[in-house]
Design a protein around this motif. Structure first.
Motif, short mmCIF file in Angstrom:
data_model
loop_
_atom_site.label_atom_id
_atom_site.label_comp_id
_atom_site.label_asym_id
_atom_site.label_seq_id
_atom_site.Cartn_x
_atom_site.Cartn_y
_atom_site.Cartn_z
N ILE A 1 0.84 -1.22 0.00
CA ILE A 1 0.00 0.00 0.00
C ILE A 1 0.87 1.26 0.00
O ILE A 1 0.70 2.13 -0.87
CB ILE A 1 -0.98 -0.02 1.19
N PRO A 2 1.81 1.41 0.96
CA PRO A 2 2.67 2.61 0.86
C PRO A 2 3.56 2.61 -0.37
O PRO A 2 3.88 3.68 -0.91
CB PRO A 2 3.50 2.56 2.15
N PHE A 3 3.95 1.43 -0.86
CA PHE A 3 4.72 1.40 -2.11
C PHE A 3 3.89 1.95 -3.26
O PHE A 3 4.40 2.69 -4.12
CB PHE A 3 5.15 -0.03 -2.43
N TRP B 1 12.57 12.94 13.52
CA TRP B 1 11.49 13.77 12.96
C TRP B 1 12.03 15.09 12.43
O TRP B 1 11.53 15.60 11.41
CB TRP B 1 10.42 14.01 14.02
N ASN B 2 13.04 15.65 13.09
CA ASN B 2 13.67 16.86 12.55
C ASN B 2 14.31 16.58 11.19
O ASN B 2 14.25 17.40 10.27
CB ASN B 2 14.72 17.39 13.52
N ALA B 3 14.95 15.40 11.10
CA ALA B 3 15.55 15.02 9.83
C ALA B 3 14.49 14.84 8.75
O ALA B 3 14.72 15.15 7.57
CB ALA B 3 16.37 13.74 9.99
N MET B 4 13.31 14.35 9.12
CA MET B 4 12.24 14.17 8.13
C MET B 4 11.79 15.50 7.55
O MET B 4 11.57 15.62 6.34
CB MET B 4 11.05 13.45 8.78
N TRP B 5 11.67 16.52 8.40
CA TRP B 5 11.30 17.83 7.88
C TRP B 5 12.38 18.39 6.97
O TRP B 5 12.10 19.02 5.94
CB TRP B 5 11.01 18.79 9.03
N VAL C 1 9.58 6.06 7.31
CA VAL C 1 9.57 6.29 8.76
C VAL C 1 8.14 6.34 9.28
O VAL C 1 7.85 5.79 10.36
CB VAL C 1 10.33 7.59 9.09
N ILE C 2 7.23 6.96 8.52
CA ILE C 2 5.82 6.98 8.93
C ILE C 2 5.28 5.55 9.03
O ILE C 2 4.62 5.17 10.01
CB ILE C 2 4.99 7.80 7.93
N THR C 3 5.56 4.72 8.05
CA THR C 3 5.09 3.33 8.05
C THR C 3 5.74 2.55 9.19
O THR C 3 5.08 1.74 9.86
CB THR C 3 5.42 2.66 6.71
N GLU C 4 7.01 2.80 9.42
CA GLU C 4 7.73 2.11 10.50
C GLU C 4 7.12 2.44 11.86
O GLU C 4 6.89 1.55 12.69
CB GLU C 4 9.19 2.52 10.45
N GLN C 5 6.85 3.71 12.09
CA GLN C 5 6.29 4.11 13.38
C GLN C 5 4.84 3.66 13.53
O GLN C 5 4.38 3.37 14.64
CB GLN C 5 6.41 5.63 13.55
N PHE C 6 4.12 3.58 12.42
CA PHE C 6 2.76 3.02 12.48
C PHE C 6 2.81 1.56 12.90
O PHE C 6 2.03 1.11 13.74
CB PHE C 6 2.09 3.16 11.11
N THR D 1 13.39 -6.85 12.26
CA THR D 1 12.92 -5.56 11.76
C THR D 1 11.68 -5.78 10.90
O THR D 1 11.67 -6.61 10.00
CB THR D 1 14.02 -4.87 10.94
N CYS D 2 10.65 -5.00 11.17
CA CYS D 2 9.41 -5.13 10.40
C CYS D 2 9.45 -4.25 9.16
O CYS D 2 9.18 -4.70 8.07
CB CYS D 2 8.22 -4.77 11.29
N VAL D 3 9.79 -2.97 9.32
CA VAL D 3 9.79 -2.01 8.22
C VAL D 3 11.18 -1.41 8.09
O VAL D 3 11.78 -1.01 9.09
CB VAL D 3 8.75 -0.90 8.46
N THR D 4 11.68 -1.34 6.87
CA THR D 4 13.00 -0.76 6.59
C THR D 4 12.82 0.54 5.83
O THR D 4 12.50 0.53 4.64
CB THR D 4 13.85 -1.74 5.75
N PRO D 5 13.02 1.70 6.47
CA PRO D 5 12.82 2.98 5.78
C PRO D 5 13.72 3.16 4.55
O PRO D 5 13.33 3.82 3.58
CB PRO D 5 13.15 4.02 6.85
#
Length: 828
Positions: free
Chosen positions: A401-403, A506-510, A552-557, A576-580
């Protein structure tokens, strides 16, 4: 006279006797006589053509005199195929059928000679192996140039930030400098030998900085911008004043040339030099561009220069394009370290005519180029791939879905970029014709880019370095802002990615979102300035920034809702479940696909580029969606859009057209147009030919039996007429404007016109031109142009000539049906 069904006329022997009419002219072509001491195909004697002229009229045939000095002529083909003179003018389209038949005649001649002598056999073997020899040399040349470009660009890019404080340190990039101080982990630690310019000037007490934790100093800021301006100025001056053809990526022009268009000088030696130096300067200046696209142009320049060593390819434009197709594959191979992707790129995106032997030679050229670059080891890690990551983690079905979201966003952003860049290019076209203004545009773009890039850590570093960072998987020792997670409550057997992201993440994401937005906007204005500029890396950077954010959004979800049934179903608590980093890879592929509309070749390039073989399915999903969405918004990719913008006569072999018109609707002349200019073989004199050459600009002329019948008899090109007349006048001084010209070997009887000389151009006329009926659908006409590589098609009705359709006419008709300006197609 017996002719075959193709353009190639078989050898023929016409009877010299004519019992019914002694006044008619008959002739025959003799067999070649070779000298005993030289059986080179460039030295062939022809027997005199025998004629029985009309009493009082001297008959003169072009094949009467001497040797074909410096020209390879064959007795079993007409002169128009044997002529090695420069056939095509600048900005004209080649005739693929003619050139292929010309090569067939040369091939048959050499194989015939190969049965007669040892020297002939050696010539035959060399001819058969010359194709492999030339692609070997092209691969070596491309690999060497790419290695020098990669090493020099990395060194000059680091010079904007500082220099190496060691013996001869000015010539070390930062990576090599840190190896000198035994600090090979400089991506995570300070490098003692690397001095910033502010520290060297005594304005900063910090000698070095780590990546990506740069210190912000106003002196370093000014130095960064100043060095960028200087490098960009040099790139602009070299390009504008030395080799204007070196500007841009070159891929639109490469596609057009491989389709059969002639742009003289585009693959010249000066262009190769300026392109190689200019792309290093432009990339080092920090402009929003990449060096990967221009390497395709560089490889084709190598191919074009090496072609000059082999007459088989130098004297045949169609054969030359087989080498250029292989060169394009080699260019992508060294650009990304992707030899298979390079072959597929040449097949899918660049080449127009791609026979099976060209596929194998492209594969060989890409392999040789790859190995040559690997020997140079430009990235100092034993790998040629830009981002050799080898992620250990897999992906899960719910991540499709995110892909898919990344694919949709890539298609939208790619279409927005194409539309904006084309609009901007149209707006400034004609307004920046002055060289000084053009260079000033380069300086202005470099200044704005430097001002915008420096404050953001991800735009300040090199684009390739930033993409490598975004693609990478965080390790337990990684202290970069992208990898700051709460690890205090993690079991030793668990990977820390299953924990909560801290504020630095999160700062890095912005910062990433701002970096992607800034780079995307800057690329709109950068792609099109007069410096060598590629689009691959900037497009990938924009997609990688957004992809890492979505990752990162998917990973934190997944971490926050780790107890949900579908999370528990797919994700193990000990892994590891999600790899950003995977999302950055998928986002980069989607963005690049949205801009270029590449599909299969892009998938292969991405997995060769990263080593992520297990990630092919996510990449395929994202690329397909980006293409579907992009095509729905803007139907053309960036390269095709610029081909249209430049007015090149390019006919996409992959495009499907639905037209309701027929050949009579498109042919020239239409009702009210001037009559078609023809040659009348029953009544033609030298003066009329001189008039056609002097007062018209047509590429060729249809030949008809007479003005009254208009029965099609053949086609002759302008260049063949010029060559024939020049040669005739050198061999015979008695030719005047009143000299009669005939085009058939067994011509109708010639009446006594008072002319002192009658000449024959029978060897120069194509007696089997491609012709269609007036009511044939245009879809079939287009297929003929695309499949056969034709330059023109004659339109007839019951054998009578009605008109002509050129490739330019077809492309203008397609533009009209697509509601585009047909007058934008400027070239033939």
């Amino acid at each position: 006279m017996a002719t075959s069904g193709s353009l190639l006329t078989e050898s023929r022997l016409d009877s010299i006797e004519d019992e019914d009419n002694d006044e008619c002219i008959s002739s025959f072509q003799g067999i070649p006589q070779t000298d005993n001491d030289d059986d080179s195909p460039n030295n062939v004697d022809f027997k005199l053509s025998l004629t029985r002229p009309r009493p009082g009229v001297q008959s003169f045939d072009l094949q009467q005199k001497g040797k074909a000095r410096g020209r390879r002529e064959y007795s079993d083909v007409p002169q128009y195929l044997a002529n090695d003179a420069d056939m095509y003018d600048d900005f004209h389209t080649i005739d693929w059928v003619r050139d292929r038949n010309k090569d067939k005649a040369r091939h048959d001649y050499i194989h015939t000679r190969g049965k007669l002598s040892i020297k002939g056999r050696l010539s035959k073997w060399f001819d058969a192996s010359s194709g492999w020899i030339i692609v070997l040399l092209v691969g070596i040349c491309t690999g060497l140039v790419a290695g020098v470009v990669d090493i020099t660009a990395e060194w000059m890019t680091d010079l904007k930030d500082g220099y190496c404080h060691a013996d001869g340190g000015l010539f070390y990039d930062k990576r090599s400098c840190c190896w000198l101080s035994n600090q090979t982990g400089f991506d995570q630690e300070d490098c003692d030998l690397w001095y910033t310019w502010a520290y060297q000037a005594g304005l900063n007490t910090v000698a070095a900085y780590s990546t990506p934790h740069y210190s912000f100093d106003i002196f370093d800021y000014l130095t960064y911008v100043t060095v960028s301006l200087f490098l960009a100025l040099l790139a602009g001056l070299f390009t504008v004043y030395l080799a204007p053809y070196a500007a841009g990526s070159g891929i639109p022009e490469v596609k057009t040339i491989l389709s059969g268009f002639v742009i003289k000088g585009y693959f010249g030696a000066v262009t190769l030099l300026v392109k190689s130096v200019g792309v290093v300067l432009a990339v080092s200046a920090g402009l929003s561009l990449g060096k990967e696209g221009p390497l395709v142009h560089v490889a084709c320049c190598c191919g074009n220069l090496l072609v000059r060593l082999f007459p088989k390819y130098r004297k045949n434009e169609a054969k030359k394009r087989e080498v250029l197709s292989a060169a394009a594959a080699a260019g992508v191979s060294v650009a990304f370290g992707a030899p298979i992707g390079g072959v597929l790129f040449s097949l899918e995106e660049a080449s127009y005519y791609f026979p099976h032997k060209t596929l194998w030679r492209s594969f060989f050229a890409a392999l040789v180029a790859f190995l040559t670059l690997a020997l140079l080891n430009p990235f100092y890690n034993g790998s040629v791939a830009l981002f050799n990551l080898n992620h250990a983690n897999s992906w899960h079905l719910f991540e499709l879905i995110p892909f898919a979201v990344l694919g949709v966003v890539g298609g939208i952003t790619g279409s927005v970029f194409i539309a904006a860049n084309v609009r901007w290019t149209k707006f400034k076209r004609g307004k920046l014709s002055n060289h000084i203004i053009t260079v000033a545009e380069v300086i202005l773009v470099a200044f704005v880019t430097g001002i915008v890039n420096y404050p953001n850590v991800y735009t300040r570093m090199g684009s390739s370095e930033a993409i490598r960072l975004l693609f990478s998987q965080c390790s337990g020792e990684d202290n970069s802002a992208l990898c700051q997670y709460n690890r205090t409550d993690v079991h030793p057997d668990e990977l820390y990615h299953d924990t909560q992201a801290l504020d630095p993440v999160w700062n890095a994401m912005w910062q990433l979102l701002l970096a992607g937005l800034a780079r995307g906007l800057l690329t709109i204005f950068t792609y099109g300035i007069k410096v060598p500029a590629g689009l691959f890396i900037p497009s990938m950077f924009v997609g990688a920034c957004f992809g890492r954010f979505v990752g990162v959004i998917t990973e934190q979800f997944a971490y926050t809702y780790r107890n949900m049934w579908f999370i528990e179903l797919f994700c193990s608590p000990k892994a590891t479940c999600v790899t950003p980093g995977l999302y950055a890879i998928v986002g980069a592929a989607a963005s690049l696909g949205g801009v270029t509309r590449m599909t299969v070749s892009l998938v292969v390039i991405m997995f060769e580029l990263t080593g992520g073989l297990t990630y092919i399915v996510p990449i395929m999903v994202a690329i397909m969606l980006s293409k579907w969405i992009g095509d729905a918004i803007v139907s053309k990719g960036i390269y095709d859009a610029h081909i249209i913008l430049n007015g090149f006569p390019f006919m996409d072999s992959k495009e499907e057209y639905t037209l309701e018109s027929v050949a009579a609707d498109v042919m020239k002349p239409q009702k009210g147009d001037p009559h078609l200019t023809c040659l009348y073989i029953d009544d033609c004199m030298i003066g009329y030919l001189d008039h056609l050459i002097r007062d018209t600009e047509f590429f060729g002329f249809p030949c008809v039996m007479s003005r009254e019948s208009m029965l099609l008899a053949g086609y002759i090109t302008r260049r063949d007429i010029v060559n024939a007349l020049d040669k005739l006048r050198k061999l015979n001084d008695g030719i005047t404007v009143d000299s009669l010209v005939y085009f058939a070997e067994q011509h109708a009887c010639i009446e006594d016109t008072g002319a002192s000389t009658a000449i024959s151009l029978s060897g120069y006329i194509d007696t089997c031109p491609t012709a269609v009926s007036e009511d044939i659908p245009m879809e079939r006409v287009i297929e003929l142009f695309r499949k056969m590589g034709l330059r023109q098609i004659l339109v007839t009705k019951n054998g009578k000539l009605l008109g002509i359709i050129t490739k330019k006419d077809v492309i203008r008709h397609i533009a009209t049906t697509e509601k585009r300006d047909p007058e934008n197609v400027k070239f033939h």
